[in-house]
Design an enzyme around this catalytic site. Structure first.
Site, PDB file in Angstrom:
ATOM      1  N   ASP A  78      41.146  78.788  68.789  1.00 12.04           N
ATOM      2  CA  ASP A  78      40.237  79.177  67.718  1.00 12.04           C
ATOM      3  C   ASP A  78      40.268  78.073  66.674  1.00 12.04           C
ATOM      4  O   ASP A  78      41.273  77.884  65.988  1.00 12.04           O
ATOM      5  CB  ASP A  78      40.696  80.511  67.106  1.00 12.04           C
ATOM      6  CG  ASP A  78      39.792  80.989  65.979  1.00 12.04           C
ATOM      7  OD1 ASP A  78      38.905  80.228  65.540  1.00 12.04           O
ATOM      8  OD2 ASP A  78      39.980  82.129  65.518  1.00 12.04           O
ATOM      9  N   ASN A 138      33.080  70.556  70.091  1.00 12.42           N
ATOM     10  CA  ASN A 138      31.787  71.175  70.316  1.00 12.42           C
ATOM     11  C   ASN A 138      31.629  72.523  69.619  1.00 12.42           C
ATOM     12  O   ASN A 138      30.519  72.897  69.241  1.00 12.42           O
ATOM     13  CB  ASN A 138      31.552  71.365  71.822  1.00 12.42           C
ATOM     14  CG  ASN A 138      30.410  72.312  72.093  1.00 12.42           C
ATOM     15  OD1 ASN A 138      29.243  71.978  71.907  1.00 12.42           O
ATOM     16  ND2 ASN A 138      30.738  73.535  72.511  1.00 12.42           N
ATOM     17  N   SER A 166      27.625  66.954  66.592  1.00  7.89           N
ATOM     18  CA  SER A 166      27.010  67.338  65.336  1.00  7.89           C
ATOM     19  C   SER A 166      25.629  67.917  65.634  1.00  7.89           C
ATOM     20  O   SER A 166      25.474  68.737  66.526  1.00  7.89           O
ATOM     21  CB  SER A 166      26.921  66.127  64.403  1.00  7.89           C
ATOM     22  OG  SER A 166      26.346  66.465  63.174  1.00  7.89           O
ATOM     23  N   TYR A 220      24.269  75.209  57.349  1.00  5.03           N
ATOM     24  CA  TYR A 220      24.475  74.579  58.654  1.00  5.03           C
ATOM     25  C   TYR A 220      24.263  73.076  58.556  1.00  5.03           C
ATOM     26  O   TYR A 220      25.086  72.283  59.036  1.00  5.03           O
ATOM     27  CB  TYR A 220      23.516  75.186  59.679  1.00  5.03           C
ATOM     28  CG  TYR A 220      23.633  74.566  61.055  1.00  5.03           C
ATOM     29  CD1 TYR A 220      24.699  74.887  61.887  1.00  5.03           C
ATOM     30  CD2 TYR A 220      22.676  73.660  61.524  1.00  5.03           C
ATOM     31  CE1 TYR A 220      24.812  74.325  63.148  1.00  5.03           C
ATOM     32  CE2 TYR A 220      22.773  73.100  62.783  1.00  5.03           C
ATOM     33  CZ  TYR A 220      23.840  73.429  63.591  1.00  5.03           C
ATOM     34  OH  TYR A 220      23.949  72.858  64.835  1.00  5.03           O
ATOM     35  N   LYS A 225      27.044  69.924  59.172  1.00  6.25           N
ATOM     36  CA  LYS A 225      26.855  68.867  60.161  1.00  6.25           C
ATOM     37  C   LYS A 225      26.729  67.492  59.500  1.00  6.25           C
ATOM     38  O   LYS A 225      27.201  66.488  60.052  1.00  6.25           O
ATOM     39  CB  LYS A 225      25.621  69.167  61.011  1.00  6.25           C
ATOM     40  CG  LYS A 225      25.786  70.390  61.905  1.00  6.25           C
ATOM     41  CD  LYS A 225      26.958  70.237  62.869  1.00  6.25           C
ATOM     42  CE  LYS A 225      26.995  71.348  63.900  1.00  6.25           C
ATOM     43  NZ  LYS A 225      28.107  71.181  64.880  1.00  6.25           N
TER      44      LYS A 225
END
Length: 290
Positions: A58, A85, A136, A151, A155
């Site tokens: 995790d 990922n 990313s 989000y 990234k």
């Protein structure tokens, strides 16, 4: 035999990447947050007679990351390749997205990769080699769309830290690549669309209508999403090719978007984006800014 650790392998890009490495005979540690979600990964591996190690990891938990990396090293030796990922998306406005959701995005998409990077770097430095691939997003290289700020921020931050990391670890023989996929048919996009389904929207939220409009737009974009196997191929190519640029877009839409933006300002981009979105899902509630 190359030892590869991939996070977020229960579906999508992570699953395809783990299988792609296994097909060529690498020792693959296909990490999942919850072992109960690894059914599809294991089914496909059995169907192709592929060998996979599936540790629990995790990325939001320091102890989980440390235990997984330590366990891999104890059983199989050094980790040569790390593929970060694992990621999540939550769609909402800067003003009204719950703090818990905003923090979860940053915790998973930014601090998660940092945890795994810090866990594997000592052994990579000791062996004088290694490759770190941070998955990313195009969202981290372009202007943030409405309701997608957290989000995109996560990234963009991952891309910026990848730059610093690359310069810092290069003297130790370690390479860093930051892949930036466009729209691909991964669960992260489906989960994001579910998160903004009209039935979940509150009438008390002043952005309710705009959020529903955004959900319709995201669903339309997802209809043309690419195959996650294309990203897996890009991961393998980045690992194999020392000349891979630090920032590498993946997918025709990502390449086209970056070419289109060029030196465009946000003020130039926003009307064009809104025009395209409205051509797909109708007028934006309240009208679009001039």
């Amino acid at each position: 035999m190359t030892s590869v650790l991939v996070t977020g392998c229960s579906s999508g890009i992570g699953l395809e990447t783990a299988l792609a490495f296994a097909r060529r005979g690498d020792r693959v540690h296909a990490c999942v947050r919850d072992p109960d979600t690894a059914g599809e990964l294991l089914r496909r591996a059995r169907a192709e007679n592929l060998t996979l190690d599936v540790p629990r990891l995790d990325v939001t938990d320091d102890a989980s990351v440390a235990a997984a990396v330590h366990g891999v090293r104890e059983r199989h030796g050094a980790i040569d390749v790390l593929v970060n990922n694992a990621g999540i998306d939550r769609t909402g406005t800067v003003e009204t997205m719950p703090q818990s959701d905003a923090r979860a995005v940053l915790e998973t998409n930014l601090w998660g990769p940092l945890r795994t990077v810090r866990a594997v770097l000592p052994s990579m430095r000791a062996q004088g080699s290694g490759v770190i691939v941070n998955v990313s997003s195009l969202a981290g290289r372009t202007f943030a769309v409405p309701h997608g700020g957290f989000y995109a921020a996560s990234k963009a931050a991952l891309g910026t830290l990848s730059e610093a990391l690359s310069a810092e670890v290069r003297p130790f023989g370690i390479r860093v690549v930051c892949l930036e996929p466009g729209s691909f048919a991964s669960r992260i996009n489906r989960d994001s669309s579910v998160a903004v389904a009209p039935s979940d929207l509150s009438a008390a939220d002043p952005y309710t209508a705009d959020r529903a409009w955004t959900a319709r737009f995201l669903a339309r974009v997802q209809e043309g999403a690419g195959d996650c196997g294309e990203v897996a191929e890009a991961v393998l190519a980045a690992v194999d090719d020392p000349g891979t640029p630090l920032h590498t877009p993946v997918g025709k839409d990502a390449e086209t978007a970056l070419e289109y933006l060029g030196s465009a300002s946000y003020e130039q981009w926003l009307p064009a984006f809104l025009q395209q979105a409205q051509s797909l899902v109708g007028p934006r509630p309240g009208g679009a800014p001039e």
